[in-house]
Motif scaffolding. Structure first.
Motif, PDB file in Angstrom:
ATOM      1  N   LEU A 168       0.858  -1.180   0.000  1.00 48.49           N
ATOM      2  CA  LEU A 168       0.000   0.000   0.000  1.00 48.49           C
ATOM      3  C   LEU A 168       0.898   1.236   0.000  1.00 48.49           C
ATOM      4  CD1 LEU A 168      -2.956   0.962   0.194  1.00 48.49           C
ATOM      5  CD2 LEU A 168      -2.692   0.899   2.680  1.00 48.49           C
ATOM      6  N   THR A 169       0.771   2.087  -1.019  1.00 47.23           N
ATOM      7  CA  THR A 169       1.659   3.251  -1.123  1.00 47.23           C
ATOM      8  C   THR A 169       0.939   4.582  -0.957  1.00 47.23           C
ATOM      9  OG1 THR A 169       1.479   3.285  -3.541  1.00 47.23           O
ATOM     10  CG2 THR A 169       3.307   2.026  -2.590  1.00 47.23           C
ATOM     11  N   LYS A 170      -0.349   4.638  -1.268  1.00 43.01           N
ATOM     12  CA  LYS A 170      -1.140   5.867  -1.093  1.00 43.01           C
ATOM     13  C   LYS A 170      -2.561   5.476  -0.712  1.00 43.01           C
ATOM     14  CE  LYS A 170       1.078   9.132  -4.227  1.00 43.01           C
ATOM     15  NZ  LYS A 170       1.361  10.180  -3.264  1.00 43.01           N
ATOM     16  N   VAL A 171      -3.192   6.340   0.076  1.00 40.42           N
ATOM     17  CA  VAL A 171      -4.595   6.122   0.447  1.00 40.42           C
ATOM     18  C   VAL A 171      -5.385   7.397   0.191  1.00 40.42           C
ATOM     19  CG1 VAL A 171      -4.080   4.349   2.179  1.00 40.42           C
ATOM     20  CG2 VAL A 171      -4.213   6.741   2.881  1.00 40.42           C
ATOM     21  N   ALA A 172      -6.686   7.230   0.062  1.00 42.86           N
ATOM     22  CA  ALA A 172      -7.638   8.353  -0.021  1.00 42.86           C
ATOM     23  C   ALA A 172      -7.249   9.370  -1.092  1.00 42.86           C
ATOM     24  CB  ALA A 172      -7.798   9.020   1.344  1.00 42.86           C
ATOM     25  N   GLN A 173      -7.182   8.897  -2.314  1.00 49.86           N
ATOM     26  CA  GLN A 173      -6.826   9.762  -3.438  1.00 49.86           C
ATOM     27  C   GLN A 173      -8.051   9.970  -4.334  1.00 49.86           C
ATOM     28  OE1 GLN A 173      -3.496  10.998  -3.822  1.00 49.86           O
ATOM     29  NE2 GLN A 173      -3.450  10.166  -1.746  1.00 49.86           N
ATOM     30  N   TYR A 174      -8.399  11.232  -4.577  1.00 54.72           N
ATOM     31  CA  TYR A 174      -9.417  11.524  -5.582  1.00 54.72           C
ATOM     32  C   TYR A 174      -8.775  11.177  -6.914  1.00 54.72           C
ATOM     33  CZ  TYR A 174     -12.551  14.041  -8.663  1.00 54.72           C
ATOM     34  OH  TYR A 174     -13.423  14.360  -9.673  1.00 54.72           O
ATOM     35  N   PHE A 175      -9.446  10.347  -7.710  1.00 49.56           N
ATOM     36  CA  PHE A 175      -8.894   9.821  -8.961  1.00 49.56           C
ATOM     37  C   PHE A 175      -9.762  10.322 -10.100  1.00 49.56           C
ATOM     38  CE2 PHE A 175      -7.980   5.627 -11.389  1.00 49.56           C
ATOM     39  CZ  PHE A 175      -6.862   6.170 -12.003  1.00 49.56           C
ATOM     40  N   SER A 176      -9.167  11.108 -10.973  1.00 49.74           N
ATOM     41  CA  SER A 176      -9.913  11.722 -12.064  1.00 49.74           C
ATOM     42  C   SER A 176      -9.251  11.427 -13.415  1.00 49.74           C
ATOM     43  CB  SER A 176     -10.001  13.231 -11.834  1.00 49.74           C
ATOM     44  OG  SER A 176     -10.793  13.824 -12.833  1.00 49.74           O
ATOM     45  N   PRO A 177      -9.379  10.183 -13.884  1.00 53.26           N
ATOM     46  CA  PRO A 177      -8.764   9.831 -15.162  1.00 53.26           C
ATOM     47  C   PRO A 177      -9.549  10.403 -16.338  1.00 53.26           C
ATOM     48  CG  PRO A 177      -9.974   7.958 -14.298  1.00 53.26           C
ATOM     49  CD  PRO A 177     -10.045   9.044 -13.255  1.00 53.26           C
ATOM     50  N   PRO A 178      -8.893  10.554 -17.480  1.00 53.26           N
ATOM     51  CA  PRO A 178      -9.613  11.032 -18.664  1.00 53.26           C
ATOM     52  C   PRO A 178     -10.647   9.999 -19.120  1.00 53.26           C
ATOM     53  CG  PRO A 178      -7.343  10.460 -19.217  1.00 53.26           C
ATOM     54  CD  PRO A 178      -7.486  10.318 -17.731  1.00 53.26           C
ATOM     55  N   ILE A 179     -11.735  10.486 -19.665  1.00 56.14           N
ATOM     56  CA  ILE A 179     -12.799   9.619 -20.181  1.00 56.14           C
ATOM     57  C   ILE A 179     -12.310   8.915 -21.441  1.00 56.14           C
ATOM     58  CG2 ILE A 179     -15.103   9.617 -21.221  1.00 56.14           C
ATOM     59  CD1 ILE A 179     -15.738  12.002 -19.337  1.00 56.14           C
ATOM     60  N   ILE A 180     -12.630   7.642 -21.549  1.00 51.80           N
ATOM     61  CA  ILE A 180     -12.285   6.871 -22.739  1.00 51.80           C
ATOM     62  C   ILE A 180     -13.498   6.890 -23.667  1.00 51.80           C
ATOM     63  CG2 ILE A 180     -11.656   4.626 -23.671  1.00 51.80           C
ATOM     64  CD1 ILE A 180     -10.512   3.949 -20.913  1.00 51.80           C
ATOM     65  N   SER A 181     -13.366   7.574 -24.767  1.00 46.16           N
ATOM     66  CA  SER A 181     -14.453   7.620 -25.745  1.00 46.16           C
ATOM     67  C   SER A 181     -14.680   6.219 -26.300  1.00 46.16           C
ATOM     68  CB  SER A 181     -14.066   8.584 -26.869  1.00 46.16           C
ATOM     69  OG  SER A 181     -15.080   8.608 -27.829  1.00 46.16           O
ATOM     70  N   GLY A 182     -15.905   5.773 -26.281  1.00 43.84           N
ATOM     71  CA  GLY A 182     -16.247   4.461 -26.826  1.00 43.84           C
ATOM     72  C   GLY A 182     -15.944   3.293 -25.910  1.00 43.84           C
ATOM     73  N   ALA A 183     -15.658   3.551 -24.632  1.00 42.14           N
ATOM     74  CA  ALA A 183     -15.385   2.457 -23.690  1.00 42.14           C
ATOM     75  C   ALA A 183     -16.611   1.563 -23.557  1.00 42.14           C
ATOM     76  CB  ALA A 183     -15.010   3.021 -22.324  1.00 42.14           C
ATOM     77  N   GLU A 184     -16.366   0.269 -23.416  1.00 43.74           N
ATOM     78  CA  GLU A 184     -17.464  -0.677 -23.211  1.00 43.74           C
ATOM     79  C   GLU A 184     -17.927  -0.598 -21.768  1.00 43.74           C
ATOM     80  OE1 GLU A 184     -17.035  -4.749 -24.472  1.00 43.74           O
ATOM     81  OE2 GLU A 184     -15.695  -4.106 -26.090  1.00 43.74           O
ATOM     82  N   ILE A 185     -19.172  -0.206 -21.570  1.00 46.42           N
ATOM     83  CA  ILE A 185     -19.745  -0.107 -20.233  1.00 46.42           C
ATOM     84  C   ILE A 185     -20.956  -1.032 -20.192  1.00 46.42           C
ATOM     85  CG2 ILE A 185     -20.837   1.410 -18.550  1.00 46.42           C
ATOM     86  CD1 ILE A 185     -19.299   3.746 -19.916  1.00 46.42           C
ATOM     87  N   ASP A 186     -20.924  -1.981 -19.279  1.00 47.06           N
ATOM     88  CA  ASP A 186     -22.030  -2.922 -19.128  1.00 47.06           C
ATOM     89  C   ASP A 186     -23.138  -2.233 -18.341  1.00 47.06           C
ATOM     90  OD1 ASP A 186     -23.831  -4.926 -18.612  1.00 47.06           O
ATOM     91  OD2 ASP A 186     -22.358  -6.318 -17.784  1.00 47.06           O
ATOM     92  N   ARG A 187     -24.106  -1.707 -19.053  1.00 43.00           N
ATOM     93  CA  ARG A 187     -25.191  -0.968 -18.405  1.00 43.00           C
ATOM     94  C   ARG A 187     -26.286  -1.878 -17.849  1.00 43.00           C
ATOM     95  NH1 ARG A 187     -24.324   4.409 -19.266  1.00 43.00           N
ATOM     96  NH2 ARG A 187     -22.866   4.889 -20.916  1.00 43.00           N
ATOM     97  N   SER A 188     -26.084  -3.180 -17.932  1.00 45.50           N
ATOM     98  CA  SER A 188     -27.070  -4.102 -17.369  1.00 45.50           C
ATOM     99  C   SER A 188     -26.929  -4.230 -15.853  1.00 45.50           C
ATOM    100  CB  SER A 188     -26.941  -5.487 -18.016  1.00 45.50           C
ATOM    101  OG  SER A 188     -25.723  -6.105 -17.630  1.00 45.50           O
ATOM    102  N   LYS A 189     -25.812  -3.753 -15.324  1.00 43.01           N
ATOM    103  CA  LYS A 189     -25.622  -3.801 -13.871  1.00 43.01           C
ATOM    104  C   LYS A 189     -25.487  -2.394 -13.316  1.00 43.01           C
ATOM    105  CE  LYS A 189     -20.755  -4.909 -14.419  1.00 43.01           C
ATOM    106  NZ  LYS A 189     -20.260  -5.982 -15.190  1.00 43.01           N
ATOM    107  N   ARG A 190     -25.743  -2.294 -12.024  1.00 49.02           N
ATOM    108  CA  ARG A 190     -25.639  -1.015 -11.325  1.00 49.02           C
ATOM    109  C   ARG A 190     -24.188  -0.579 -11.244  1.00 49.02           C
ATOM    110  NH1 ARG A 190     -27.259  -0.855  -5.308  1.00 49.02           N
ATOM    111  NH2 ARG A 190     -26.345   1.177  -5.107  1.00 49.02           N
TER     112      ARG A 190
END
Length: 165
Positions: free
Chosen positions: A99-121
């Motif tokens: 464990l090297t870091k804790v409690a980090q706000y993570f704001s990665p760039p959006i991946i255009s066209g990423a596969e998102i399984d919208r069948s689950k929450r």
């Protein structure tokens, strides 16, 4: 627990044997966290990376903590409690499984066209882990939460999902 297979190519088409072993290790770590979670478990997000200084992180806490001296799962269970000052955000684990870091706000760039399984929450933690896994120097990311289960991501794809009953 019911294992839910993901759609898409077989695992071997996504990563080499070393990456597959890390996927399995992260899956097992998240399973252990879920088994040992407390009643005030807030969910958890993990990034596996040896170079966290290159990631889009902002610390969510001014309080630093010592990371050694306690096994990884025990530490993750402790910080995933809502009583912990470090429960929010993502936590970073090196490829040596430290464990090297804790409690980090993570704001990665959006991946255009990423596969998102919208069948689950899913929510923001899921999307940050999915998008963040595509960042160079990130080996994997993973999440676990009540009402969702466990997911592991590699290269901008969900490579493992397990629904918890």
């Amino acid at each position: 627990m019911a294992l839910v297979s993901r759609k898409g190519p077989a695992r071997s088409e996504f990563y080499n044997r070393s990456e597959m072993l890390h996927v399995e290790r992260l899956r097992d770590t998240l399973r252990d966290v879920m088994r040992r979670r407390t009643c005030d478990f807030s969910g958890i997000g993990i990034v596996v990376c040896d170079y966290p200084e290159v990631l889009p992180f902002v610390p969510l806490s001014k309080v630093t903590t010592a990371f050694d001296g306690q096994d990884l799962v025990s530490r993750l269970v402790e910080i995933a409690s809502r009583r912990s000052e470090h429960h929010d955000g993502f936590h970073v684990i090196s490829t040596a499984w430290r464990l090297t870091k804790v409690a980090q706000y993570f704001s990665p760039p959006i991946i255009s066209g990423a596969e998102i399984d919208r069948s689950k929450r899913f929510g923001g933690r899921y999307l940050a882990a999915l998008f963040g896994s595509a960042i160079p120097k990130v080996m994997l990311s993973g999440i676990a939460s009540e009402g969702f289960g466990i997911a592991v991501f590699c290269g901008g794809k969900e490579v493992f999902f397990e629904e918890l009953n």
